[in-house]
Write a protein that holds these residues in place. Structure first.
Motif, short mmCIF file in Angstrom:
data_model
loop_
_atom_site.label_atom_id
_atom_site.label_comp_id
_atom_site.label_asym_id
_atom_site.label_seq_id
_atom_site.Cartn_x
_atom_site.Cartn_y
_atom_site.Cartn_z
N ILE A 171 0.88 -1.17 0.00
CA ILE A 171 0.00 0.00 0.00
C ILE A 171 0.92 1.22 0.00
CG2 ILE A 171 -1.74 1.28 1.30
CD1 ILE A 171 -2.43 -1.56 2.55
N GLY A 179 -3.45 0.71 -3.54
CA GLY A 179 -3.15 -0.68 -3.22
C GLY A 179 -2.51 -1.28 -4.46
N LEU A 191 -8.42 1.86 3.17
CA LEU A 191 -7.42 1.55 4.17
C LEU A 191 -7.86 2.23 5.46
CD1 LEU A 191 -4.46 0.84 5.20
CD2 LEU A 191 -3.81 3.08 4.28
N PHE A 212 -7.35 -3.28 5.37
CA PHE A 212 -7.46 -2.77 4.01
C PHE A 212 -8.19 -3.75 3.11
CE2 PHE A 212 -3.58 -5.21 4.22
CZ PHE A 212 -3.54 -5.91 3.03
#
Length: 161
Positions: free
Chosen positions: A80, A101, A123, A137
């Motif tokens: 991420i 992501g 997230l 997430f």
């Protein structure tokens, strides 16, 4: 711009992971107390130890990693990337305003990114200190040709390097 940042982050992360010290605890994913796990298209992705970590990569990029051991053929690097060091709170990974992501499949060389058209994600940072970060997430990441990867049940509890 986000694509360029993602590619720079990818290259830096591969160098950092390949230069990491050997973990004496062993195990396929590096052993240790730090964890990064999720489900990718129904398959479990669980990483611990030296391959699960977070760090400020550049003045405007903070990343949270869960990379498989590079000795495995076709390993995946899941991470991420955020455009600033995060605080406790929620972030939209579907726009380039917060971050993205990402999944890099080394066997195919494909990069899947939640900021590409058709991608989305979220997230939540639930805890953060100067040395640890924890959260959850999920995201849908898309490659350059429109293929999608769905990441669900994501969670991490890692050291900040």
């Amino acid at each position: 711009m986000q694509i360029t940042k993602s590619l720079v982050l990818l290259l830096i992360s591969l160098v950092l992971i390949s230069c990491g010290k050997d973990d004496e605890a062993g195990g396929d994913s590096g052993g240790g107390g730090d964890t990064f796990e999720c489900t990718i298209d129904g398959a479990s992705h669980k990483i611990s130890g030296q391959f699960a970590f977070a760090q400020k990569v550049a003045s405007d990029i903070f990343a949270i990693y869960g990379s498989e051991d590079q000795t495995k053929s076709g390993f995946k690097n899941v991470y991420i990337s955020l455009i600033a060091e995060p605080t406790v709170g929620k972030y939209d990974l579907g726009t380039d305003k917060a971050g993205s992501g990402n999944i890099l499949e080394t066997g195919t060389g494909k990069l899947f990114n939640s900021n590409f058209p058709g991608g989305s994600g979220s997230l939540e940072i639930t805890q953060k200190t100067s040395s640890k970060i924890k959260g959850t997430f999920s995201f849908i990441a898309v490659d350059a040709t429109g293929n999608k990867k769905t990441v669900s049940n994501g969670k991490f509890d890692v050291k900040i390097k």
